[in-house]
Motif scaffolding. Structure first.
Motif, PDB file in Angstrom:
ATOM      1  N   LEU A  26      43.908 -70.370 -27.362  1.00  0.00           N
ATOM      2  CA  LEU A  26      43.845 -70.043 -28.785  1.00  0.00           C
ATOM      3  C   LEU A  26      44.342 -71.209 -29.634  1.00  0.00           C
ATOM      4  CD1 LEU A  26      43.120 -67.885 -30.858  1.00  0.00           C
ATOM      5  CD2 LEU A  26      45.452 -66.991 -30.623  1.00  0.00           C
ATOM      6  N   GLN A  27      45.444 -71.832 -29.238  1.00  0.00           N
ATOM      7  CA  GLN A  27      45.976 -72.968 -29.993  1.00  0.00           C
ATOM      8  C   GLN A  27      44.974 -74.119 -30.000  1.00  0.00           C
ATOM      9  OE1 GLN A  27      49.360 -73.293 -31.710  1.00  0.00           O
ATOM     10  NE2 GLN A  27      47.776 -74.523 -32.651  1.00  0.00           N
ATOM     11  N   GLU A  28      44.351 -74.376 -28.856  1.00  0.00           N
ATOM     12  CA  GLU A  28      43.339 -75.435 -28.794  1.00  0.00           C
ATOM     13  C   GLU A  28      42.173 -75.120 -29.727  1.00  0.00           C
ATOM     14  OE1 GLU A  28      42.379 -75.623 -24.630  1.00  0.00           O
ATOM     15  OE2 GLU A  28      44.209 -76.735 -24.147  1.00  0.00           O
ATOM     16  N   GLY A  29      41.749 -73.868 -29.747  1.00  0.00           N
ATOM     17  CA  GLY A  29      40.629 -73.477 -30.588  1.00  0.00           C
ATOM     18  C   GLY A  29      40.944 -73.485 -32.072  1.00  0.00           C
ATOM     19  N   LEU A  30      42.189 -73.171 -32.416  1.00  0.00           N
ATOM     20  CA  LEU A  30      42.581 -73.113 -33.823  1.00  0.00           C
ATOM     21  C   LEU A  30      42.937 -74.474 -34.393  1.00  0.00           C
ATOM     22  CD1 LEU A  30      44.748 -69.869 -33.852  1.00  0.00           C
ATOM     23  CD2 LEU A  30      42.454 -70.178 -34.810  1.00  0.00           C
ATOM     24  N   GLY A  31      43.546 -75.310 -33.589  1.00  0.00           N
ATOM     25  CA  GLY A  31      43.930 -76.627 -34.065  1.00  0.00           C
ATOM     26  C   GLY A  31      45.293 -76.659 -34.723  1.00  0.00           C
ATOM     27  N   GLU A  32      45.587 -77.801 -35.308  1.00  0.00           N
ATOM     28  CA  GLU A  32      46.940 -78.073 -35.801  1.00  0.00           C
ATOM     29  C   GLU A  32      47.296 -77.363 -37.102  1.00  0.00           C
ATOM     30  OE1 GLU A  32      46.162 -82.253 -38.132  1.00  0.00           O
ATOM     31  OE2 GLU A  32      46.510 -82.332 -35.980  1.00  0.00           O
ATOM     32  N   ASN A  33      46.345 -76.727 -37.768  1.00  0.00           N
ATOM     33  CA  ASN A  33      46.657 -76.011 -39.011  1.00  0.00           C
ATOM     34  C   ASN A  33      47.212 -74.615 -38.770  1.00  0.00           C
ATOM     35  OD1 ASN A  33      45.847 -78.142 -40.652  1.00  0.00           O
ATOM     36  ND2 ASN A  33      43.716 -77.482 -40.611  1.00  0.00           N
ATOM     37  N   TYR A  34      47.372 -74.258 -37.499  1.00  0.00           N
ATOM     38  CA  TYR A  34      47.866 -72.934 -37.132  1.00  0.00           C
ATOM     39  C   TYR A  34      49.085 -73.073 -36.222  1.00  0.00           C
ATOM     40  CZ  TYR A  34      43.425 -71.158 -38.864  1.00  0.00           C
ATOM     41  OH  TYR A  34      42.353 -70.833 -39.656  1.00  0.00           O
ATOM     42  N   GLU A  35      50.051 -72.212 -36.447  1.00  0.00           N
ATOM     43  CA  GLU A  35      51.249 -72.162 -35.621  1.00  0.00           C
ATOM     44  C   GLU A  35      51.261 -70.824 -34.888  1.00  0.00           C
ATOM     45  OE1 GLU A  35      56.114 -72.057 -36.123  1.00  0.00           O
ATOM     46  OE2 GLU A  35      54.843 -71.611 -37.853  1.00  0.00           O
ATOM     47  N   ILE A  36      51.192 -70.884 -33.547  1.00  0.00           N
ATOM     48  CA  ILE A  36      51.231 -69.646 -32.770  1.00  0.00           C
ATOM     49  C   ILE A  36      52.667 -69.365 -32.350  1.00  0.00           C
ATOM     50  CG2 ILE A  36      50.443 -68.450 -30.697  1.00  0.00           C
ATOM     51  CD1 ILE A  36      47.874 -70.007 -30.859  1.00  0.00           C
ATOM     52  N   LEU A  37      53.119 -68.183 -32.690  1.00  0.00           N
ATOM     53  CA  LEU A  37      54.436 -67.711 -32.284  1.00  0.00           C
ATOM     54  C   LEU A  37      54.210 -66.799 -31.095  1.00  0.00           C
ATOM     55  CD1 LEU A  37      55.493 -66.851 -35.913  1.00  0.00           C
ATOM     56  CD2 LEU A  37      56.157 -68.878 -34.627  1.00  0.00           C
ATOM     57  N   TYR A  38      54.912 -67.065 -29.998  1.00  0.00           N
ATOM     58  CA  TYR A  38      54.678 -66.324 -28.757  1.00  0.00           C
ATOM     59  C   TYR A  38      56.010 -65.882 -28.157  1.00  0.00           C
ATOM     60  CZ  TYR A  38      52.679 -65.298 -24.135  1.00  0.00           C
ATOM     61  OH  TYR A  38      52.296 -64.682 -22.972  1.00  0.00           O
ATOM     62  N   PRO A  39      56.611 -64.842 -28.729  1.00  0.00           N
ATOM     63  CA  PRO A  39      57.892 -64.365 -28.206  1.00  0.00           C
ATOM     64  C   PRO A  39      57.682 -63.546 -26.927  1.00  0.00           C
ATOM     65  CG  PRO A  39      57.151 -62.919 -29.948  1.00  0.00           C
ATOM     66  CD  PRO A  39      56.153 -64.054 -29.869  1.00  0.00           C
ATOM     67  N   GLN A  40      58.643 -63.622 -26.049  1.00  0.00           N
ATOM     68  CA  GLN A  40      58.586 -62.785 -24.850  1.00  0.00           C
ATOM     69  C   GLN A  40      59.103 -61.395 -25.224  1.00  0.00           C
ATOM     70  OE1 GLN A  40      60.366 -64.500 -21.362  1.00  0.00           O
ATOM     71  NE2 GLN A  40      59.486 -62.956 -20.046  1.00  0.00           N
ATOM     72  N   ILE A  41      58.328 -60.366 -24.867  1.00  0.00           N
ATOM     73  CA  ILE A  41      58.693 -58.981 -25.170  1.00  0.00           C
ATOM     74  C   ILE A  41      59.144 -58.326 -23.866  1.00  0.00           C
ATOM     75  CG2 ILE A  41      57.921 -56.771 -26.118  1.00  0.00           C
ATOM     76  CD1 ILE A  41      57.691 -58.929 -28.212  1.00  0.00           C
ATOM     77  N   PRO A  42      60.447 -58.182 -23.680  1.00  0.00           N
ATOM     78  CA  PRO A  42      60.911 -57.521 -22.454  1.00  0.00           C
ATOM     79  C   PRO A  42      60.748 -56.011 -22.543  1.00  0.00           C
ATOM     80  CG  PRO A  42      62.775 -58.195 -23.801  1.00  0.00           C
ATOM     81  CD  PRO A  42      61.545 -58.677 -24.504  1.00  0.00           C
ATOM     82  N   SER A  43      60.514 -55.390 -21.410  1.00  0.00           N
ATOM     83  CA  SER A  43      60.349 -53.935 -21.367  1.00  0.00           C
ATOM     84  C   SER A  43      61.681 -53.248 -21.113  1.00  0.00           C
ATOM     85  CB  SER A  43      59.374 -53.539 -20.261  1.00  0.00           C
ATOM     86  OG  SER A  43      58.071 -53.892 -20.617  1.00  0.00           O
ATOM     87  N   ASN A  44      61.875 -52.146 -21.815  1.00  0.00           N
ATOM     88  CA  ASN A  44      63.008 -51.266 -21.575  1.00  0.00           C
ATOM     89  C   ASN A  44      62.431 -50.038 -20.877  1.00  0.00           C
ATOM     90  OD1 ASN A  44      64.998 -49.349 -21.622  1.00  0.00           O
ATOM     91  ND2 ASN A  44      65.442 -49.534 -23.805  1.00  0.00           N
ATOM     92  N   ASP A  45      62.573 -49.976 -19.570  1.00  0.00           N
ATOM     93  CA  ASP A  45      61.963 -48.904 -18.797  1.00  0.00           C
ATOM     94  C   ASP A  45      62.555 -47.531 -19.100  1.00  0.00           C
ATOM     95  OD1 ASP A  45      60.222 -50.676 -17.596  1.00  0.00           O
ATOM     96  OD2 ASP A  45      61.555 -51.060 -15.901  1.00  0.00           O
ATOM     97  N   ASP A  46      63.688 -47.479 -19.795  1.00  0.00           N
ATOM     98  CA  ASP A  46      64.297 -46.198 -20.161  1.00  0.00           C
ATOM     99  C   ASP A  46      63.695 -45.608 -21.428  1.00  0.00           C
ATOM    100  OD1 ASP A  46      66.001 -46.263 -17.963  1.00  0.00           O
ATOM    101  OD2 ASP A  46      67.522 -47.397 -19.055  1.00  0.00           O
ATOM    102  N   ALA A  47      62.986 -46.424 -22.206  1.00  0.00           N
ATOM    103  CA  ALA A  47      62.376 -45.950 -23.452  1.00  0.00           C
ATOM    104  C   ALA A  47      60.955 -45.465 -23.169  1.00  0.00           C
ATOM    105  CB  ALA A  47      62.360 -47.072 -24.485  1.00  0.00           C
TER     106      ALA A  47
END
Length: 183
Positions: A26-47
């Motif tokens: 996606l970053q390659e396709g969008l180029g430098e005018n876009y900033e991709i934020l990619y946070p890791q979403i951990p799972s809470n198996d109790d929820a």
């Protein structure tokens, strides 16, 4: 200023690592005018919803209006859950959902991740929705796309012949659709 793109990963033990190839494409396709934020979403198996909607909401709250949301698999369904169950306090340029499962059934573990029956009416009216699904996806059956089509007839649906659940690591079509939002 760069346009912000929030990418929400898919689930599973290595969902974050597996989706890194999609983020790179996606970053390659969008180029430098876009900033991709990619946070890791951990799972809470109790929820019952694994804690994802709350974490997604926190990520969205940190963005500037006009951002783009992209989500894959479990992340796509949890993004839809979050935005259909919480009042929209944001303006997004578009919402792009890849291989989104449409959860159904009465199993106890699904109850916390299923969408409300009237979810489509609860979605922000000012947002454009795009759905992508590969016909050869072995993780999320292709017919899930039809469930979304029935509920959201105004959305854009892209049926892709091959690429499996991970789209062959390439999501150029998503990048093109995002760029077209700004033309």
């Amino acid at each position: 200023m760069k346009k912000q793109v929030l990418f929400i990963q898919g689930g599973g033990d290595n969902g974050y690592q597996a989706d890194a190839a999609l983020v790179k494409s996606l970053q390659e396709g969008l180029g430098e005018n876009y900033e991709i934020l990619y946070p890791q979403i951990p799972s809470n198996d109790d929820a019952p919803d694994f804690g994802w909607p709350e974490q997604i909401g926190e990520q969205i709250a940190s963005l500037k209006d006009g951002f783009v949301l992209v989500a894959h698999s479990l992340g796509a369904s949890m993004l839809l859950k979050y935005i259909s169950e919480n009042e929209a306090r944001f303006k997004t340029a578009g919402i792009f959902l890849l291989a989104a499962p449409f959860w159904s059934g009465n199993e106890a573990w699904k109850q916390g991740i299923k969408l409300c029956e009237d979810f489509a009416r609860q979605l922000p009216k000012n947002s454009r929705f795009f759905f992508y699904h590969c016909k050869d996806d072995k993780e999320v059956p292709f017919d899930h796309l039809e469930q979304y089509r029935q509920n959201l007839p105004g959305a854009t649906f892209r049926e892709i012949e091959t690429g499996g659940h991970q789209f062959g690591g390439r999501i150029n079509l998503v990048a093109i659709d995002i760029k077209n939002l700004y033309i």
